[in-house]
Design a protein around this motif. Structure first.
Motif, PDB file in Angstrom:
ATOM      1  N   ALA A 144       0.848  -1.291   0.118  1.00 29.72           N
ATOM      2  CA  ALA A 144       0.024  -0.125   0.061  1.00 29.72           C
ATOM      3  C   ALA A 144       0.768   1.116   0.026  1.00 29.72           C
ATOM      4  O   ALA A 144       2.039   1.260   0.355  1.00 29.72           O
ATOM      5  N   GLY A 145       0.067   2.311  -0.049  1.00 27.62           N
ATOM      6  CA  GLY A 145       0.853   3.697  -0.138  1.00 27.62           C
ATOM      7  C   GLY A 145      -0.212   4.801   0.456  1.00 27.62           C
ATOM      8  O   GLY A 145      -1.468   4.572   0.112  1.00 27.62           O
ATOM      9  N   THR A 176       2.945 -13.190   7.132  1.00 28.46           N
ATOM     10  CA  THR A 176       2.416 -11.814   6.605  1.00 28.46           C
ATOM     11  C   THR A 176       3.444 -10.875   6.318  1.00 28.46           C
ATOM     12  O   THR A 176       4.220 -10.452   7.268  1.00 28.46           O
ATOM     13  N   ILE A 177       3.734 -10.255   5.101  1.00 27.64           N
ATOM     14  CA  ILE A 177       4.535  -9.018   4.997  1.00 27.64           C
ATOM     15  C   ILE A 177       3.674  -8.060   4.443  1.00 27.64           C
ATOM     16  O   ILE A 177       2.983  -8.071   3.618  1.00 27.64           O
ATOM     17  N   TYR A 178       3.966  -6.705   4.765  1.00 28.80           N
ATOM     18  CA  TYR A 178       3.365  -5.330   4.427  1.00 28.80           C
ATOM     19  C   TYR A 178       4.542  -4.419   4.015  1.00 28.80           C
ATOM     20  O   TYR A 178       5.285  -4.074   4.472  1.00 28.80           O
ATOM     21  N   TYR A 179       4.553  -4.368   2.639  1.00 28.07           N
ATOM     22  CA  TYR A 179       5.338  -3.270   2.150  1.00 28.07           C
ATOM     23  C   TYR A 179       4.341  -1.987   1.946  1.00 28.07           C
ATOM     24  O   TYR A 179       3.334  -1.869   1.159  1.00 28.07           O
ATOM     25  N   PHE A 180       4.959  -0.965   2.614  1.00 30.23           N
ATOM     26  CA  PHE A 180       4.246   0.625   2.452  1.00 30.23           C
ATOM     27  C   PHE A 180       5.251   1.505   2.029  1.00 30.23           C
ATOM     28  O   PHE A 180       6.141   1.881   2.553  1.00 30.23           O
ATOM     29  N   PHE A 235       6.851  -5.694   8.921  1.00 32.89           N
ATOM     30  CA  PHE A 235       6.431  -4.509   8.336  1.00 32.89           C
ATOM     31  C   PHE A 235       7.670  -3.907   7.490  1.00 32.89           C
ATOM     32  O   PHE A 235       8.628  -4.026   8.197  1.00 32.89           O
ATOM     33  N   VAL A 236       7.552  -3.547   6.060  1.00 31.14           N
ATOM     34  CA  VAL A 236       8.606  -3.025   5.584  1.00 31.14           C
ATOM     35  C   VAL A 236       8.186  -1.629   5.002  1.00 31.14           C
ATOM     36  O   VAL A 236       7.680  -1.617   3.828  1.00 31.14           O
ATOM     37  N   PRO A 237       8.632  -0.616   5.813  1.00 32.33           N
ATOM     38  CA  PRO A 237       8.431   0.834   4.987  1.00 32.33           C
ATOM     39  C   PRO A 237       9.543   0.822   3.910  1.00 32.33           C
ATOM     40  O   PRO A 237      10.702   0.515   4.028  1.00 32.33           O
ATOM     41  N   VAL A 238       8.939   1.569   2.874  1.00 30.26           N
ATOM     42  CA  VAL A 238       9.823   1.895   1.524  1.00 30.26           C
ATOM     43  C   VAL A 238       9.999   3.168   1.235  1.00 30.26           C
ATOM     44  O   VAL A 238       8.768   3.730   1.080  1.00 30.26           O
ATOM     45  N   VAL A 239      10.895   3.968   1.596  1.00 32.51           N
ATOM     46  CA  VAL A 239      10.745   5.288   1.073  1.00 32.51           C
ATOM     47  C   VAL A 239      11.983   5.580  -0.299  1.00 32.51           C
ATOM     48  O   VAL A 239      12.923   4.809  -0.197  1.00 32.51           O
ATOM     49  N   CYS A 240      11.680   6.476  -1.029  1.00 27.81           N
ATOM     50  CA  CYS A 240      12.308   6.799  -2.121  1.00 27.81           C
ATOM     51  C   CYS A 240      13.432   7.738  -1.967  1.00 27.81           C
ATOM     52  O   CYS A 240      14.653   7.668  -2.456  1.00 27.81           O
ATOM     53  N   GLU A 241      13.325   8.745  -1.105  1.00 31.86           N
ATOM     54  CA  GLU A 241      14.406   9.692  -0.693  1.00 31.86           C
ATOM     55  C   GLU A 241      15.115   9.105   0.633  1.00 31.86           C
ATOM     56  O   GLU A 241      14.288   8.824   1.649  1.00 31.86           O
TER      57      GLU A 241
END
Lengths: 366, 157
Positions: free
Chosen positions: A245-246, A269-273, A299-305
């Motif tokens: 999700a985003g 369960t794995i959650y990419y945000f 929980f895997v937060p993903v950021v571009c910057e």
């Protein structure tokens, strides 16, 4: 002279009054379609006064059909089958109906005028939809443009829904909107709290409903919602789960995670945000709590910057890249996605490349 | 000498359009902001400005579409969309409807472009691009999505 003027004014006024009365009488009789009977699913009938559109007539009868545009024929959500009495398909409906839908008499309820008896079919789950009067009891800033709204139910006092479903929030007439309008938002609250609904809403610049929520809605205000709607939900299986999700797409996933915790769900369960930068991540602390409370959740937060991302334990790049790099045993997984159409389309492509079959990918596009 | 203004007669369609653009039926606050000029006056003034700058509305709209197309690939994150320019696209649920009387249904998508060196930024919706391309309409002064032609050209070309 004065008398003549007075007589002339009186005569003109009288003629005007008579014409107005005639017009009203004509309108009453000519445009009066009388009582019309709407047969629903061959099970029940409602009698309405003809002349208006089907959507507003059903709403008046407390039968709520999803609609995001307030009946203007622009969202294409208020589809239902009209088996008899609808008249020909209108050009305003054509862009929203597939060939199969047209062949099976699916129509847009907001475009069908009730001018006689109708026979319609409504999915059973919609007949369970109710309108709720609520009080806004808390507004929380989650990021610079996302807020969480906590609504306490006043009447009826409780609601049952399936995690993943959504409600429609009524925006009243206010300074920047001339008419009432409904917008759909996923429920983000803990389903165990039956007297409360939480919504996570992102500000859309110029958006009628989000502008109302962000600039006008205050704690203590009364709001109306109806629902629940939608078939985005967790399947009852043992397959590993991938949530992706985003932004405000966090809402239905958060609700599902509450439900998994409530039911002691042990599925892997794995959650990419995904977010643009760390300040756009939301509810990270709650997600970390879920990691402790759920047996197999990551929980895997993903950021571009990349700035500060190490501190938060983030993956770097686009959420699709993180999934590509990180997701193991993809072929066994069920994937649940919520976000913008662009993000969903790109993610589906990646998941299919990784071997997730199409029938195991479920999504809720904004 | 006093110049006598020519009052053009408005057709019922023009009046209806003006009413829709000034109302909040399709967008919060409407499309005209606090601009007291008529819709045709707004369009004419911006067309003159555009012509003075040496561009056509078609060229401008095409460049906006190109940038949006590149920025979409960032899935909501900043990506390079030209020399010294970054752009990103945010999407929301639903559609934006063109106020002109024709079939115009656009994705609810907002493109933001930033010039890295100066920090200057500009934003537009897919509806803005359509309004410029098809109707030469940059919206009224004070509207949330008013685009100043001069600033737009300075930023995207």
């Amino acid at each position: 002279m004065v008398l003549e003027i007075l007589v002339a004014v009186t005569v003109v006024s009288l003629i005007g009054t008579v014409l107005a009365a005639l017009l009203t009488i004509c309108e009453h009789f000519i445009a009066d379609y009388g009582p019309c009977q709407i047969s629903i699913n061959d099970e029940s009938d409602v009698t309405v006064k003809g002349g208006k559109d089907l959507l507003s007539m059903l709403t008046a009868e407390r039968i709520f059909i999803p609609s995001a545009c307030g009946g203007r024929g622009t969202c294409g959500l208020c589809k239902l089958k009209v088996l008899e009495g609808a008249g020909p398909l209108l050009p305003t409906e054509e862009p929203y109906l597939e060939k199969e839908e047209r062949e099976s008499n699916v129509r847009l309820a907001c475009q069908v005028k009730v001018r006689g008896d109708l026979k319609i079919e409504i999915p059973q789950e919609l007949l369970a939809v109710r309108e709720y009067t609520c009080k806004c009891v808390e507004i929380t800033d989650l990021t610079h443009d996302i807020k969480q709204f906590r609504l306490e139910l006043i009447e009826p006092t409780t609601i049952d829904y399936i995690p993943g479903q959504y409600v429609q929030l009524l925006t009243p007439v206010y300074e920047k909107s001339d008419e009432e309008i409904y917008r759909a938002y996923s429920i983000s609250s803990n389903p165990a709290e039956k007297s409360v609904i939480e919504l996570i809403i992102r500000l859309v610049p110029g958006g009628i409903c989000t502008t109302y929520c962000f600039e006008y809605l205050k704690v203590g205000d009364e709001v109306k919602i109806n629902g629940p709607y939608g078939d985005f939900r967790l399947l009852d299986s043992d397959a590993p789960i991938v949530f992706i999700a985003g932004g405000s797409g966090m809402a239905p996933i958060k609700c599902m995670l509450h439900h998994m915790k409530n039911t002691d769900n042990k599925r892997k369960t794995i959650y990419y945000f995904g977010a643009n930068e760390p300040r756009e991540l939301l509810l990270t602390d709650l997600m970390r709590e879920f990691e402790k409370q759920l047996a197999n959740f990551r929980f895997v937060p993903v950021v571009c910057e990349p700035e500060d991302s190490n501190v938060l334990g983030c993956e770097i790049g686009l959420v699709t890249h993180a999934v590509q790099r990180d997701l193991k045993n993809a072929t066994e997984c069920e994937a649940y996605l919520c976000g913008s159409p662009g993000m969903i389309d790109a993610t589906i492509k990646v998941l299919e490349e990784l071997g997730v079959s199409e029938d195991k990918i479920f999504y809720d596009k904004f | 000498m006093t110049q006598v203004g020519i009052v053009m007669k408005e057709s019922p369609e023009d009046r209806k359009l003006e009413e829709v653009l000034r109302s909040s039926r399709l967008a919060a606050g409407g499309f005209m902001g606090h601009d007291n000029r008529s819709v045709s006056e707004v369009i004419d003034a911006d067309a003159t400005e555009l012509s003075r700058l040496g561009f056509t509305k078609e060229q401008v709209a095409e460049r906006m579409r190109q940038i949006t197309k590149v920025a979409i690939s960032g899935l909501g994150t900043w990506v390079q969309v030209g020399d010294g320019m970054e752009g990103k696209v945010d999407e929301a649920k639903g559609w934006l409807i063109c106020p002109w009387p024709h079939k115009g249904k656009l994705a609810k998508r907002i493109t933001v472009v930033k010039v890295i060196e100066t920090g200057e930024s500009i934003r537009w919706s897919d509806l803005n691009t359509h309004l410029i391309s098809e109707h030469g309409f940059f919206e009224g002064k004070g509207s949330d999505f008013r685009i100043e032609p001069r600033k737009l050209i300075r930023t995207i070309f």
